[in-house]
Design an enzyme around this catalytic site. Structure first.
Site, PDB file in Angstrom:
ATOM      1  N   CYS A   2       0.822  -1.217   0.000  1.00 38.57           N
ATOM      2  CA  CYS A   2       0.000   0.000   0.000  1.00 38.57           C
ATOM      3  C   CYS A   2       0.855   1.265   0.000  1.00 38.57           C
ATOM      4  O   CYS A   2       1.979   1.268   0.488  1.00 38.57           O
ATOM      5  CB  CYS A   2      -0.875   0.023   1.242  1.00 38.57           C
ATOM      6  SG  CYS A   2      -1.911  -1.422   1.420  1.00 38.57           S
ATOM      7  N   ARG A  27       5.090   0.099  -6.121  1.00 46.12           N
ATOM      8  CA  ARG A  27       5.080  -0.720  -4.913  1.00 46.12           C
ATOM      9  C   ARG A  27       4.113  -1.897  -5.030  1.00 46.12           C
ATOM     10  O   ARG A  27       4.160  -2.817  -4.234  1.00 46.12           O
ATOM     11  CB  ARG A  27       4.678   0.143  -3.714  1.00 46.12           C
ATOM     12  CG  ARG A  27       5.658   1.257  -3.430  1.00 46.12           C
ATOM     13  CD  ARG A  27       5.105   2.190  -2.395  1.00 46.12           C
ATOM     14  NE  ARG A  27       4.897   1.510  -1.129  1.00 46.12           N
ATOM     15  CZ  ARG A  27       5.808   1.412  -0.181  1.00 46.12           C
ATOM     16  NH1 ARG A  27       6.982   1.969  -0.342  1.00 46.12           N
ATOM     17  NH2 ARG A  27       5.556   0.778   0.934  1.00 46.12           N
ATOM     18  N   TRP A  76      -3.005  -2.658  -1.521  1.00 49.12           N
ATOM     19  CA  TRP A  76      -2.594  -4.020  -1.859  1.00 49.12           C
ATOM     20  C   TRP A  76      -3.335  -4.895  -0.866  1.00 49.12           C
ATOM     21  O   TRP A  76      -3.027  -4.905   0.323  1.00 49.12           O
ATOM     22  CB  TRP A  76      -1.079  -4.124  -1.687  1.00 49.12           C
ATOM     23  CG  TRP A  76      -0.435  -5.333  -2.258  1.00 49.12           C
ATOM     24  CD1 TRP A  76       0.003  -5.520  -3.537  1.00 49.12           C
ATOM     25  CD2 TRP A  76      -0.082  -6.542  -1.547  1.00 49.12           C
ATOM     26  NE1 TRP A  76       0.587  -6.754  -3.670  1.00 49.12           N
ATOM     27  CE2 TRP A  76       0.549  -7.409  -2.478  1.00 49.12           C
ATOM     28  CE3 TRP A  76      -0.243  -6.978  -0.234  1.00 49.12           C
ATOM     29  CZ2 TRP A  76       1.015  -8.665  -2.131  1.00 49.12           C
ATOM     30  CZ3 TRP A  76       0.226  -8.250   0.109  1.00 49.12           C
ATOM     31  CH2 TRP A  76       0.841  -9.073  -0.834  1.00 49.12           C
ATOM     32  N   ASN A 102      -1.911   2.280   5.936  1.00 51.88           N
ATOM     33  CA  ASN A 102      -1.023   1.164   5.586  1.00 51.88           C
ATOM     34  C   ASN A 102      -0.749   0.387   6.858  1.00 51.88           C
ATOM     35  O   ASN A 102      -0.565   0.997   7.919  1.00 51.88           O
ATOM     36  CB  ASN A 102       0.335   1.661   5.073  1.00 51.88           C
ATOM     37  CG  ASN A 102       0.247   2.284   3.705  1.00 51.88           C
ATOM     38  OD1 ASN A 102      -0.813   2.303   3.084  1.00 51.88           O
ATOM     39  ND2 ASN A 102       1.369   2.811   3.233  1.00 51.88           N
ATOM     40  N   GLY A 103      -0.646  -0.940   6.733  1.00 46.92           N
ATOM     41  CA  GLY A 103      -0.360  -1.759   7.915  1.00 46.92           C
ATOM     42  C   GLY A 103      -1.533  -2.658   8.206  1.00 46.92           C
ATOM     43  O   GLY A 103      -2.439  -2.807   7.374  1.00 46.92           O
ATOM     44  N   GLU A 484      20.242 -15.935  -7.574  1.00 48.05           N
ATOM     45  CA  GLU A 484      19.708 -14.637  -7.988  1.00 48.05           C
ATOM     46  C   GLU A 484      19.289 -14.673  -9.468  1.00 48.05           C
ATOM     47  O   GLU A 484      18.237 -14.149  -9.830  1.00 48.05           O
ATOM     48  CB  GLU A 484      20.753 -13.538  -7.748  1.00 48.05           C
ATOM     49  CG  GLU A 484      20.363 -12.151  -8.199  1.00 48.05           C
ATOM     50  CD  GLU A 484      19.120 -11.586  -7.500  1.00 48.05           C
ATOM     51  OE1 GLU A 484      18.589 -12.222  -6.593  1.00 48.05           O
ATOM     52  OE2 GLU A 484      18.677 -10.496  -7.916  1.00 48.05           O
ATOM     53  N   LYS A 488      15.558 -13.798 -10.665  1.00 49.95           N
ATOM     54  CA  LYS A 488      15.301 -12.698 -11.608  1.00 49.95           C
ATOM     55  C   LYS A 488      14.436 -13.200 -12.753  1.00 49.95           C
ATOM     56  O   LYS A 488      13.467 -12.584 -13.157  1.00 49.95           O
ATOM     57  CB  LYS A 488      16.606 -12.186 -12.203  1.00 49.95           C
ATOM     58  CG  LYS A 488      17.377 -11.041 -11.729  1.00 49.95           C
ATOM     59  CD  LYS A 488      16.809  -9.792 -11.220  1.00 49.95           C
ATOM     60  CE  LYS A 488      15.899  -9.895 -10.061  1.00 49.95           C
ATOM     61  NZ  LYS A 488      16.317  -9.430  -8.773  1.00 49.95           N
ATOM     62  N   GLU A 491      10.708 -14.370 -11.558  1.00 45.54           N
ATOM     63  CA  GLU A 491       9.784 -13.361 -11.035  1.00 45.54           C
ATOM     64  C   GLU A 491       9.249 -12.437 -12.123  1.00 45.54           C
ATOM     65  O   GLU A 491       8.129 -11.970 -12.029  1.00 45.54           O
ATOM     66  CB  GLU A 491      10.400 -12.566  -9.885  1.00 45.54           C
ATOM     67  CG  GLU A 491      11.531 -11.654 -10.263  1.00 45.54           C
ATOM     68  CD  GLU A 491      12.106 -10.884  -9.079  1.00 45.54           C
ATOM     69  OE1 GLU A 491      11.388 -10.623  -8.117  1.00 45.54           O
ATOM     70  OE2 GLU A 491      13.299 -10.539  -9.143  1.00 45.54           O
ATOM     71  N   HIS A 507      22.777 -35.899  -7.275  1.00 47.38           N
ATOM     72  CA  HIS A 507      22.019 -36.414  -6.122  1.00 47.38           C
ATOM     73  C   HIS A 507      20.515 -36.266  -6.327  1.00 47.38           C
ATOM     74  O   HIS A 507      19.751 -36.326  -5.370  1.00 47.38           O
ATOM     75  CB  HIS A 507      22.470 -35.703  -4.843  1.00 47.38           C
ATOM     76  CG  HIS A 507      23.917 -35.922  -4.546  1.00 47.38           C
ATOM     77  ND1 HIS A 507      24.415 -37.141  -4.166  1.00 47.38           N
ATOM     78  CD2 HIS A 507      24.984 -35.093  -4.639  1.00 47.38           C
ATOM     79  CE1 HIS A 507      25.729 -37.052  -4.011  1.00 47.38           C
ATOM     80  NE2 HIS A 507      26.091 -35.816  -4.301  1.00 47.38           N
ATOM     81  N   LYS A 607       6.863  -4.085  -4.182  1.00 48.20           N
ATOM     82  CA  LYS A 607       8.261  -3.667  -4.038  1.00 48.20           C
ATOM     83  C   LYS A 607       8.749  -3.785  -2.609  1.00 48.20           C
ATOM     84  O   LYS A 607       9.840  -4.260  -2.362  1.00 48.20           O
ATOM     85  CB  LYS A 607       8.408  -2.223  -4.538  1.00 48.20           C
ATOM     86  CG  LYS A 607       9.835  -1.699  -4.473  1.00 48.20           C
ATOM     87  CD  LYS A 607      10.754  -2.418  -5.440  1.00 48.20           C
ATOM     88  CE  LYS A 607      12.185  -1.936  -5.367  1.00 48.20           C
ATOM     89  NZ  LYS A 607      13.097  -2.902  -5.998  1.00 48.20           N
TER      90      LYS A 607
HETATM   91  C1  F6R Z   1      13.515  -9.590  -6.021  1.00 44.98           C
HETATM   92  C2  F6R Z   1      13.357  -8.623  -4.960  1.00 44.98           C
HETATM   93  C3  F6R Z   1      12.977  -9.111  -3.613  1.00 44.98           C
HETATM   94  C4  F6R Z   1      13.635  -8.266  -2.507  1.00 44.98           C
HETATM   95  C5  F6R Z   1      13.092  -8.702  -1.140  1.00 44.98           C
HETATM   96  C6  F6R Z   1      13.730  -7.913  -0.019  1.00 44.98           C
HETATM   97  O1  F6R Z   1      13.908  -8.984  -7.209  1.00 44.98           O
HETATM   98  O2  F6R Z   1      13.488  -7.431  -5.159  1.00 44.98           O
HETATM   99  O3  F6R Z   1      13.279 -10.461  -3.451  1.00 44.98           O
HETATM  100  O4  F6R Z   1      15.016  -8.419  -2.580  1.00 44.98           O
HETATM  101  O5  F6R Z   1      11.706  -8.534  -1.098  1.00 44.98           O
HETATM  102  O6  F6R Z   1      13.443  -6.555  -0.123  1.00 44.98           O
HETATM  103  P1  F6R Z   1      14.284  -5.479   0.654  1.00 44.98           P
HETATM  104  O7  F6R Z   1      15.675  -5.509   0.088  1.00 44.98           O
HETATM  105  O8  F6R Z   1      13.601  -4.175   0.402  1.00 44.98           O
HETATM  106  O9  F6R Z   1      14.287  -5.880   2.098  1.00 44.98           O
END
Ligand code: F6R
Length: 612
Positions: A2, A27, A76, A102-103, A484, A488, A491, A507, A607
Site C-alpha cells: 500500500c 510498490r 494491496w 497502511n499496515g 539470484e 530474476k 519473477e 544427487h 516492491k
Molecule cells: C527480487 C526482490 C525481492 C527483494 C526482497 C527484499 O527482485 O526485489 O526479493 O530483494 O523482497 O526486499 P528489501 O531488500 O527491500 O528488504
C-alpha cells in the site's frame, strides 16, 4: 504494497494526489482512491478497484473534485478482496472522517464487533474501516478531533501509517505512525505526507521521518508533530539527495532496464567515498574496532534477492575472516530461536529498509544480545533507524519491483565490509588487500563496459524465451549467483526456474535433464572452474542446451561445452559475482520482454513487503 500520499496546501489537491499515487504505483497495488475536502467543507471520496487509469477515468466522469487538502491511497489487499468498497479512503458512518491506512490492525474484529453492537453499520471487510468508524464514534462522544485520534490510537493494536481528514476541521490533515513508514514533506505551496519519499520528490526534498507513536497535524502553512503523550516535539528535517529524474524512466522502456544500466554509477557512488589512498574507509565503524575484533560469528539475515547477497557474503566473508558466517532467510531466522550474543554480529540487508520479516529478525537479534549492522538503501527507513550501525548503499531510488542496482551495491558494500573487518582483525595480507581494493576501484568501469554491449544476452533471450523451465547451476560463489539469476528470471518472466549447487546435480536433479532442457551454467569462479566444467559436461551429454556465463579468463576452458557463451570481464575472484549477475539480469529482462510480461510490476509482487 500500500501507498499513502496526502497534501494540505494552496494548490488543487487532486492532481498532486494522482501524481503522488503514480509514483507509488511501483510498490504494487490492486485499487486506489482519494478523499478531498471541498471549499464548501464537503468530504468527497472517489475510489475504485484496478489501476490508477481507472481512478483517473472515474474522476474525469465527475466534476473535478475541488479542494486544496486531500489524501490518496494505493491498496494491496490484505483484509478483504480487491474491490471498490474495500479500497481506501474509508469513511465513517456520519460521513465526516476519511482515513487512508497502511499496515494491519490486529484487533480489528473485536473493535468491529463492539461498534456493531452499538448499531454502527460497516460497508467493507477491511481493518481500516474500523479506524474510520471508531474515530467517528469517539469524535461524536468527545467532540474534538485530536482527542478522538488519540483515543483510537490507544485502542488499536498492530501497525499503521495513516492519513486522516475531517470535514469539520477542513484545513487540517492528521498523520499517525506505528511500525509502518510515514514521512512529512515541507513544500513551498503546502505540506505533504507520504509512505515513500519517491511520492514527494516532484514537490520537495525536505522531509522529516515520523517516529513510532507520533501524531502530526499539517495545514497549508504549518506542521506540528506530537509524541505519545501529546506533547509537541521538534524533529530534525533532512534533505533527500535523490532528485525527481532518478525516479523517472528517462527514455528507457522500463525502470528495470534503466536501473540495470545505472549499475556502474550506483556502484561508483557507493564505493568511491569509501576508498581513500588505497584503503577502505568506513567512518560508520570508526569507533567499533574493539567490537569488530571480538566477533566470533556472523549471521546475515535478509529476504529474496537481499538474501542472495547474503549467500555471496557467506562465502566471501568466511574466506576473508575465517570465522563462521551464515546466511538466513529473515522469515526463518526470526522463528528459529537463533543462537545470538555479544560475540555474534547480525548483518541485515534490505533495499527498502521496511521489509517486515527483516525488521522482525533485527529485533530478535537485538533481543538476543547481538549488535545489528544493516546495509540499507532508503535513508531514514525503519531498519536503518533500529540498527546499531548502518551502511547505506547509494543506489538511488529503485522503482522496478525486481531489484538490480540495489542488489549489486549491497553486494559490493558487504564485500567491502568483509575486507575492512579482515584488515582490523589482521586476517588479510597486504598484497591481497591491495588486490581487492584495486578490484573494487575498477568495478564501475568494468560494469559500464559490460553493459555497453548487451547484444549477445539479448540474442540468447530471443532464442530461449519460450522455454517452460530453466535450471541454473554453479559452485560456491557461482551457486550464490545462480540463486539470484533464477529468481530474476522467474519473477519477471513467469518461467519455472530452479538453481542448484552444480555438485548436487547427481544427487537428484540430473533426472530432470533431457534433450532440450535449458541450463544456465555459471563458470565465473576460477578456483572451481574444472569442477564446474565437469558438471556442464554432465548436463550437455544428456542433451541440455547450455548457456554458459564465463569470464575472459575462464571462457577458453568451457567454450567447447557451451550452446551460447556469455563472456564478462575478469576481476578478483571474490568480486566476480558483482559482474556475473549482469548478464543474468539482462537475460531475464529480455526473456520477459519477449513474453510480453509486465516487467516493472510482475503479477502478485510488491516492491516493499511490509506484511508477514
Ligand atoms: C527480487 C526482490 C525481492 C527483494 C526482497 C527484499 O527482485 O526485489 O526479493 O530483494 O523482497 O526486499 P528489501 O531488500 O527491500 O528488504
Amino acid at each position: 504494497m500500500c501507498g499513502i500520499i496526502g497534501y494540505a496546501g494552496r494548490s488543487e489537491a487532486v492532481p498532486i494526489l494522482l501524481d503522488g499515487l503514480e509514483r507509488l504505483e511501483y510498490r504494487g497495488y490492486d485499487s486506489a482512491g482519494v478523499a478531498v475536502v471541498s471549499p464548501e467543507n464537503e468530504l468527497q471520496v472517489v475510489k475504485t478497484k484496478g489501476r490508477l487509469s481507472v481512478l483517473r477515468e472515474h474522476l474525469a466522469e465527475q466534476d473535478p473534485l475541488k479542494g486544496q487538502i486531500g489524501i490518496g491511497h494505493t491498496r494491496w489487499a490484505t483484509h478483504g478482496e480487491p474491490n471498490d468498497t474495500n479500497a481506501h479512503p474509508h469513511v465513517g458512518a456520519d460521513g465526516k472522517i476519511a482515513v487512508v491506512h497502511n499496515g494491519i490492525i490486529e484487533n480489528y474484529l473485536e473493535i468491529r464487533a463492539s461498534l456493531e453492537r452499538k448499531g454502527i453499520h460497516f460497508a467493507s471487510e477491511t481493518d481500516t474501516e474500523v479506524i474510520a468508524q471508531l474515530m467517528e464514534y469517539y469524535y461524536r462522544k468527545l467532540g474534538n478531533l485530536m482527542n478522538a485520534v488519540y483515543a483510537v490510537l490507544g485502542r488499536i493494536q498492530g501497525a499503521y501509517a495513516m492519513g486522516i481528514l475531517c470535514r469539520d476541521v477542513p484545513g487540517q490533515m492528521i498523520a499517525a505512525r506505528k511500525d509502518a513508514p510515514l514521512l512529512i514533506g515541507y513544500g513551498e505551496d503546502g505540506n505533504y505526507i507520504a509512505s515513500d519519499v519517491t511520492a514527494l520528490l516532484a514537490h520537495t526534498r525536505t522531509v522529516t521521518y515520523m517516529e513510532d507513536g507520533e501524531v502530526a497535524v499539517l495545514t497549508a502553512d504549518s506542521v506540528q508533530i506530537y509524541d505519545r503523550e501529546r506533547a509537541p516535539i521538534d524533529r530534525e528535517k533532512h534533505t533527500v539527495d535523490w532528485d525527481v529524474s532518478a525516479a523517472e524512466k528517462g527514455g528507457y522502456a522500463h525502470f528495470m532496464l534503466k536501473e540495470i544500466m545505472e549499475q556502474g554509477e550506483a556502484v561508483r557512488k557507493t564505493v568511491s567515498p569509501r576508498l581513500q589512498d588505497g584503503r577502505i574507509v568506513l567512518p560508520e565503524l570508526a569507533e567499533s574496532a574493539e567490537f569488530l575484533k571480538g566477533i566470533r560469528k556472523i549471521n546475515i539475515v535478509a529476504c529474496g534477492s537481499a538474501y542472495h547477497v547474503g549467500m555471496v557474503g557467506k562465502y566471501v566473508l568466511e574466506k576473508l575472516l575465517r570465522i563462521p558466517v551464515d546466511a538466513y532467510l529473515a522469515s526463518e531466522f526470526r522463528y528459529s530461536e537463533p543462537l545470538l550474543g555479544e560475540d555474534t554480529l547480525v548483518i541485515v540487508i534490505s533495499q527498502s529498509g521496511e521489509t517486515l520479516d527483516s525488521m522482525a529478525a533485527l529485533r530478535e537479534a537485538k533481543k538476543g544480545g547481538s549488535k545489528v549492522l544493516s546495509i540499507v538503501n532508503v535513508m531514514g527507513s525503519s531498519i536503518a533507524r533500529e540498527s546499531d550501525i548502518v551502511l547505506y548503499t547509494w543506489a538511488g531510488p529503485e522503482i522496478a519491483v525486481a531489484t538490480t542496482k540495489a542488489y549489486t551495491t549491497q553486494m559490493v558494500l558487504l564485500i567491502m565490509l568483509g575486507i575492512y573487518m579482515a584488515d582490523v582483525n589482521g586476517r588479510v595480507a597486504a598484497d591481497e588487500y591491495a588486490a581487492l581494493v584495486n578490484g573494487i576501484t575498477e568495478l564501475p568501469e568494468k560494469i559500464e563496459s559490460l553493459l555497453g554491449d548487451v547484444d549477445i544476452c539479448q540474442k540468447a533471450a530471443s532464442h530461449y524465451f519460450n522455454r517452460n523451465s530453466v535450471f541454473f547451476i554453479g559452485r560456491n560463489l557461482d551457486y550464490a549467483l545462480g540463486l539470484e539469476g533464477s529468481l530474476k528470471l522467474k519473477e519477471i518472466s513467469y518461467i519455472h526456474s530452479e538453481s542448484y549447487a552444480a555438485g548436487e546435480l547427481k544427487h537428484g536433479t540430473i533426472s530432470l535433464i533431457e534433450p532440450g532442457t535449458l541450463v544456465v551454467a555459471l563458470a565465473t569462479y576460477a578456483p572451481l572452474l574444472e569442477k564446474t566444467r565437469s558438471n556442464i559436461v554432465e548436463v550437455r551429454s544428456r542433451g541440455a542446451d547450455v548457456i554458459v556465463v564465463a569470464t575472459e579468463e575462464t571462457a577458453p576452458a568451457v567454450r567447447d561445452q557451451a550452446t551460447e557463451l556469455l563472456i564478462i570481464p575478469s576481476t578478483h575472484p571474490l568480486l566476480q559475482p558483482v559482474l556475473g549477475v549482469m548478464p543474468l539480469q539482462i537475460f531475464a529482462y529480455y526473456v520477459a520482454l519477449n513474453r510480453g510480461c509486465d516487467i516493472d510490476k510482475p503479477r502478485n509482487l510488491a516492491k516493499s513487503v511490509t506484511v508477514e
